[in-house]
Design a protein around this motif. Structure first.
Motif, PDB file in Angstrom:
ATOM      1  N   SER A   1      -5.203   2.799 -13.842  1.00 36.47           N
ATOM      2  CA  SER A   1      -3.757   2.366 -13.587  1.00 36.47           C
ATOM      3  C   SER A   1      -2.757   3.355 -13.394  1.00 36.47           C
ATOM      4  N   ALA A   2      -2.978   4.064 -14.825  1.00 40.46           N
ATOM      5  CA  ALA A   2      -1.834   5.260 -14.791  1.00 40.46           C
ATOM      6  C   ALA A   2      -2.044   6.333 -14.009  1.00 40.46           C
ATOM      7  N   SER A   3      -3.145   6.693 -13.674  1.00 38.37           N
ATOM      8  CA  SER A   3      -3.769   7.767 -12.595  1.00 38.37           C
ATOM      9  C   SER A   3      -2.959   6.969 -11.176  1.00 38.37           C
ATOM     10  N   VAL A   4      -3.368   5.610 -10.844  1.00 41.51           N
ATOM     11  CA  VAL A   4      -3.008   5.309  -9.527  1.00 41.51           C
ATOM     12  C   VAL A   4      -1.326   5.499  -9.278  1.00 41.51           C
ATOM     13  N   ALA A   5      -0.663   5.135 -10.325  1.00 44.18           N
ATOM     14  CA  ALA A   5       0.659   4.854 -10.437  1.00 44.18           C
ATOM     15  C   ALA A   5       1.234   6.624 -10.130  1.00 44.18           C
ATOM     16  N   THR A   6       0.615   7.219 -10.705  1.00 46.47           N
ATOM     17  CA  THR A   6       0.911   8.803 -10.791  1.00 46.47           C
ATOM     18  C   THR A   6       0.957   9.248  -9.611  1.00 46.47           C
TER      19      THR A   6
ATOM     20  N   PHE B   1       3.189   7.817  -6.834  1.00 44.35           N
ATOM     21  CA  PHE B   1       4.479   8.627  -6.845  1.00 44.35           C
ATOM     22  C   PHE B   1       4.553   9.584  -6.118  1.00 44.35           C
ATOM     23  N   VAL B   2       3.662  10.615  -6.549  1.00 46.59           N
ATOM     24  CA  VAL B   2       3.390  12.069  -5.934  1.00 46.59           C
ATOM     25  C   VAL B   2       3.455  11.829  -4.416  1.00 46.59           C
TER      26      VAL B   2
ATOM     27  N   GLY C   1       6.950  12.732   0.195  1.00 43.32           N
ATOM     28  CA  GLY C   1       7.295  12.790   1.809  1.00 43.32           C
ATOM     29  C   GLY C   1       6.838  11.376   2.445  1.00 43.32           C
ATOM     30  N   ALA C   2       5.924  10.907   1.703  1.00 40.30           N
ATOM     31  CA  ALA C   2       5.178   9.526   2.436  1.00 40.30           C
ATOM     32  C   ALA C   2       4.578   9.569   3.694  1.00 40.30           C
ATOM     33  N   SER C   3       4.102  10.884   4.199  1.00 41.50           N
ATOM     34  CA  SER C   3       3.450  10.944   5.531  1.00 41.50           C
ATOM     35  C   SER C   3       2.084  10.711   5.397  1.00 41.50           C
ATOM     36  N   ARG C   4       1.345  10.407   6.620  1.00 43.22           N
ATOM     37  CA  ARG C   4       0.075  10.191   6.664  1.00 43.22           C
ATOM     38  C   ARG C   4      -0.747  11.340   5.977  1.00 43.22           C
TER      39      ARG C   4
END
Length: 555
Positions: A431-436, A439-440, A445-448
């Motif tokens: 779960s911590a890795s997913v959240a990390t 965020f990354v 930039g949240a692009s594809r």
């Protein structure tokens, strides 16, 4: 347990380090490490003392290291050197043969002494060069003079003056509206920090990043500046400032003293507008910045570390020249834009383009991060280390730990550790890795492209973590000890790691280019004879990396 099994277990404990050993329980979440504490990766975290020396770190990392015969290592190194030379030759020939088919806007006249065109497709390097050729070099020189004058006249006001100076430089380059926006976000972060609510702090971070990357905020930010290059710099400065503001606010929330020094609004602005690190990084957590700043006191002092700084600048200049000459002969960025050309490349040309991309990316950040970091040492500020050479990185976790140590420590301290990390069980760790990685992905930039890259990186880290857990099972360890020598065990682990290593390479190409290029590499590497050849090359590279880092993978 039989006598033989007990003997095997004792021998196993003597020969290897049981990294799965956990400390006594300390509640549902582990404490945040104190300033100066070194960290490992998202997969395995083991605290070390703040005063741990380089030698002790080396001995800790060498606990599972087993040397191979020199002849075998020599053979691996010889093979790799031959492969690298041939890869670069083929890549150079490919650049020469197809340069007439590249986009004209991706090539520009280069140095007259070389008489060749230069690859200018990498926007980050091109715009950093342009800024350094104009005003930025003067801004850095001005920072040095401001610091020297403040040290002699008003040492107590040195860092507040740095805040004013950094803000003034932003006004000069980006305009007062952009500089005022960054200042206003800092004031907002300071107000939120007084509430000591992590939920509000992260809400603030999400709002800032959403306004930068999503419409209509993206359009509004673009209209604040006068050119595309200034917009790019504004976005970079806003996102870096967001990390620093969150770091400050989280440190306030975690502070246990009643009235500690170093948490005023002026301290926050001095931290964020510190010019050497303001627009290019690297990220330095506020706890480290505050500790180093307060340890200096208010006495008058001469600039520190001058010989080291001069040597560092000379070293960066050499790397700068290497990059510039490289871009005149290897058109790697312009080629990867033309996906139809890549399908014409031979396997070794693809190898060369890939290796050249990651090495260029590494050296580029050595120069960009290194310039500001080197000047910061004049003030007694020691930023995070520069990126480690990617040729010595053989695992996903090592890439995160070694390439950008500043961002890595930020992610650990403010996301991974507070969510439980590796000491609260596998579910909390995942779960911590997913959240990390979420965020990354969003911060970048949240692009594809970034989604594909972040997903591949997450699954790579997860695969390494699960593989390590399997290899640490008592039955597996006992079988390994009974049937394999130490050297054979190292060879086996290196061979098992070639698969994740190949995935690491492909994911990095997705980040540096686009998913289409990554898919081309994945398709090519899946061809049986190419897969076998690649495995042999990566195995030799892995043994070379192990000799350098003194750490066997998957241990």
């Amino acid at each position: 347990m039989s006598v033989q099994s007990a003997t095997l277990s004792d021998e196993l404990r003597r020969r290897t380090t049981d990294l799965s050993r956990t400390p006594p329980a300390q509640g549902p979440h582990p404490p945040v490490p104190q300033p100066g504490t070194s960290c490992t990766d998202f997969a395995e975290l083991k605290p070390t003392e703040p005063t741990e020396s380089y030698e002790s770190r080396r001995s800790r990392h060498s606990a599972s290291f087993v040397p191979l015969p020199k002849a075998e290592i020599g053979l691996c190194v010889t093979m790799i050197m031959c492969v690298l030379c041939y890869m670069f030759y083929v890549t150079y020939r490919f650049s020469e043969d197809y340069k007439h088919r590249l986009n004209e806007q991706d090539l520009a006249p280069g140095w007259n002494v070389l008489g060749r065109k230069k690859d200018i497709h990498d926007r980050e390097w091109t715009e950093w060069m342009e800024r350094m050729r104009t005003s930025f070099i003067l801004f850095y020189v001005g920072h040095v003079f401001v610091g020297a004058a403040a040290d002699q006249l008003i040492p107590k006001a040195k860092f507040p003056l740095y805040a004013i100076y950094g803000f003034t430089c932003l006004v000069t380059w980006l305009g007062w509206k952009s500089a005022a926006l960054i200042l206003a976000q800092g004031v907002a972060a300071y107000v939120i920090s007084r509430l000591r609510s992590p939920a509000l702090i992260w809400g603030y971070a999400v709002i800032v990043m959403t306004s930068v990357y999503m419409d209509p905020g993206r359009v509004w930010h673009y209209n604040l500046v006068t050119s595309n290059s200034n917009y790019y710099l504004l976005v970079v400065t806003l996102t870096l400032s967001c990390l620093r503001y969150v770091s400050f606010a989280m440190e306030v929330a975690m502070e246990t003293e009643s009235n500690p020094d170093g948490y005023s609004l002026v301290d926050l602005l001095a931290y964020n507008f510190y010019w050497p690190l303001l627009t290019s990084g690297p990220i330095m957590n506020y706890n480290s910045f505050r500790q180093q700043r307060l340890s200096q006191g208010d006495a008058r002092r001469a600039p520190q570390n001058v010989p080291r700084v001069l040597f560092g600048l000379a070293r960066l200049f050499v790397w700068f020249l290497c990059i510039e000459v490289f871009l005149h002969y290897f058109y790697i960025h312009a080629i990867c834009v033309k996906i139809n050309l890549l399908w014409r490349a031979s396997v070794f040309a693809l190898y060369g383009l890939l290796y050249a991309h990651v090495q260029f990316f590494h050296v580029k950040y050595v120069v960009i991060y290194g310039f500001g970091s080197t000047l910061a040492r004049l003030d007694g500020i020691e930023p995070p280390p520069q990126p480690t050479c990617v040729a010595t990185i053989y695992q996903f976790a090592d890439m995160w730990r070694s390439f950008d140590p500043g961002l890595y420590k930020w992610l650990l301290r403010y996301i991974y550790f507070p969510m439980g990390g590796s000491r609260s069980g596998l579910l909390w760790q995942i779960s911590a890795s997913v959240a990390t990685f979420v965020f990354v992905y969003y911060w970048h930039g949240a692009s594809r492209n970034l989604f594909v890259w972040a997903a591949l990186q997450f699954f790579g880290v997860l695969l390494e973590t699960l593989t390590k857990r399997v290899l640490r099972l008592p039955a597996v360890r006992e079988f390994e000890l009974k049937h394999l020598s130490q050297q054979s065990s190292r060879r086996l682990r290196t061979l098992l790691n070639t698969g994740p290593f190949a995935a690491l390479i492909v994911s990095n190409m997705v980040y540096l280019t686009n998913p289409q290029v990554g898919a081309l590499y994945a398709y090519t590497l899946a061809i049986p004879w190419v897969a076998l050849q690649t495995t042999a090359i990566l195995f030799c590279m892995g043994q070379w990396s192990i000799e350098i880092r003194k750490h066997v993978p998957l241990t």
